[in-house]
Design a protein around this motif. Sequence first.
Motif, mmCIF file in Angstrom:
data_model
loop_
_atom_site.group_PDB
_atom_site.id
_atom_site.type_symbol
_atom_site.label_atom_id
_atom_site.label_comp_id
_atom_site.label_asym_id
_atom_site.label_seq_id
_atom_site.Cartn_x
_atom_site.Cartn_y
_atom_site.Cartn_z
ATOM 1 N N ASP A 16 0.917 -1.137 -0.089
ATOM 2 C CA ASP A 16 -0.087 0.021 0.156
ATOM 3 C C ASP A 16 0.846 1.271 -0.174
ATOM 4 N N LYS A 17 0.893 2.033 -1.179
ATOM 5 C CA LYS A 17 1.253 3.505 -1.152
ATOM 6 C C LYS A 17 2.847 3.306 -1.310
ATOM 7 N N THR A 18 3.295 1.876 -1.719
ATOM 8 C CA THR A 18 4.940 1.565 -1.868
ATOM 9 C C THR A 18 4.806 0.784 -3.142
ATOM 10 N N VAL A 19 6.019 1.175 -4.047
ATOM 11 C CA VAL A 19 6.179 0.439 -5.176
ATOM 12 C C VAL A 19 7.855 0.071 -5.064
ATOM 13 N N ARG A 41 17.328 -2.244 -6.564
ATOM 14 C CA ARG A 41 15.870 -2.323 -6.364
ATOM 15 C C ARG A 41 15.763 -1.159 -5.090
ATOM 16 N N TYR A 42 14.934 0.056 -5.394
ATOM 17 C CA TYR A 42 14.447 0.878 -4.363
ATOM 18 C C TYR A 42 13.054 0.771 -4.125
ATOM 19 N N LYS A 43 12.759 0.983 -2.981
ATOM 20 C CA LYS A 43 11.371 1.197 -2.489
ATOM 21 C C LYS A 43 11.047 2.586 -2.298
ATOM 22 N N ASP A 55 5.523 0.111 -15.240
ATOM 23 C CA ASP A 55 5.736 1.645 -15.771
ATOM 24 C C ASP A 55 7.009 2.147 -15.521
ATOM 25 N N ARG A 56 7.389 3.104 -16.309
ATOM 26 C CA ARG A 56 8.659 3.710 -16.219
ATOM 27 C C ARG A 56 8.678 4.887 -15.234
ATOM 28 N N VAL A 57 9.417 5.068 -14.403
ATOM 29 C CA VAL A 57 8.920 6.102 -13.589
ATOM 30 C C VAL A 57 10.463 6.935 -13.356
ATOM 31 N N ARG A 58 10.289 8.419 -12.575
ATOM 32 C CA ARG A 58 11.293 8.778 -12.156
ATOM 33 C C ARG A 58 11.167 8.870 -10.601
ATOM 34 N N ILE A 59 12.259 8.641 -9.821
ATOM 35 C CA ILE A 59 12.096 8.646 -8.414
ATOM 36 C C ILE A 59 12.913 9.731 -7.909
ATOM 37 N N THR A 60 12.772 10.384 -6.942
ATOM 38 C CA THR A 60 13.723 11.422 -6.119
ATOM 39 C C THR A 60 13.959 10.881 -4.689
ATOM 40 N N GLU A 61 14.955 11.421 -4.109
ATOM 41 C CA GLU A 61 15.425 10.991 -2.860
ATOM 42 C C GLU A 61 14.562 12.025 -1.914
ATOM 43 N N THR A 62 14.320 11.272 -0.856
ATOM 44 C CA THR A 62 13.538 12.141 0.230
ATOM 45 C C THR A 62 14.069 11.770 1.606
ATOM 46 N N ARG A 63 13.251 12.292 2.680
ATOM 47 C CA ARG A 63 13.599 11.966 4.101
ATOM 48 C C ARG A 63 12.992 10.426 4.098
ATOM 49 N N PRO A 64 13.794 9.735 5.106
ATOM 50 C CA PRO A 64 13.302 8.398 5.148
ATOM 51 C C PRO A 64 11.773 8.161 5.809
ATOM 52 N N LEU A 65 11.016 7.488 5.267
ATOM 53 C CA LEU A 65 9.642 7.313 5.383
ATOM 54 C C LEU A 65 9.244 6.159 6.217
ATOM 55 N N ARG A 67 11.470 2.047 7.405
ATOM 56 C CA ARG A 67 12.706 1.428 7.734
ATOM 57 C C ARG A 67 13.436 1.374 6.041
ATOM 58 N N HIS A 68 12.952 1.216 5.161
ATOM 59 C CA HIS A 68 13.382 0.817 3.679
ATOM 60 C C HIS A 68 13.385 2.093 2.767
ATOM 61 N N LYS A 69 12.090 2.842 2.860
ATOM 62 C CA LYS A 69 11.783 3.666 2.210
ATOM 63 C C LYS A 69 12.323 5.243 2.087
ATOM 64 N N ARG A 70 13.109 5.410 1.173
ATOM 65 C CA ARG A 70 13.918 6.765 1.238
ATOM 66 C C ARG A 70 13.734 7.593 -0.105
ATOM 67 N N TRP A 71 12.691 7.000 -0.874
ATOM 68 C CA TRP A 71 12.678 7.725 -2.339
ATOM 69 C C TRP A 71 11.001 7.675 -2.390
ATOM 70 N N ALA A 72 10.856 8.624 -3.405
ATOM 71 C CA ALA A 72 9.247 9.053 -3.668
ATOM 72 C C ALA A 72 9.294 9.048 -5.362
ATOM 73 N N VAL A 73 8.032 8.673 -5.777
ATOM 74 C CA VAL A 73 7.972 8.889 -7.122
ATOM 75 C C VAL A 73 7.485 10.266 -7.587
ATOM 76 N N ALA A 74 8.447 10.741 -8.323
ATOM 77 C CA ALA A 74 8.264 12.220 -8.920
ATOM 78 C C ALA A 74 7.352 12.123 -10.139
ATOM 79 N N GLU A 75 7.480 11.378 -11.053
ATOM 80 C CA GLU A 75 6.682 11.306 -12.212
ATOM 81 C C GLU A 75 6.587 10.009 -12.958
#
Length: 88
Positions: A16-19, A41-43, A55-65, A67-75
């Motif tokens: 949920d809310k993670t790829v 592999r990045y979560k 899907d082909r996506v661009r991810i950007t670095e973000t604050r720790p969300l 334990r393993h999630k430190r990236w967010a889908v930008a587009e």
Amino acid sequence: MALKERVGTVVSDKMDKTVVVAVENRFPHPIYQKTVSRTTRYKAHDENNSVRVGDRVRITETRPLSRHKRWAVAEVISHSQKAEEVNK
């Protein structure tokens, strides 16, 4: 500090809310000069659960969300053919 960006392919959207995004890095081998590909592999956080497998996506670095999630889908760069058929 500049935020890091990566482009990759979504390999899992079961959470949920993670790829999970697989990013392929290609470089020449230091001795043999053959092209070597290494996959990381990045979560990544996907707030609206709008991204699907393939899907082909661009991810950007973000604050720790988490334990393993430190990236967010930008587009979303492009949707996979399979995801477009499911949405019809």
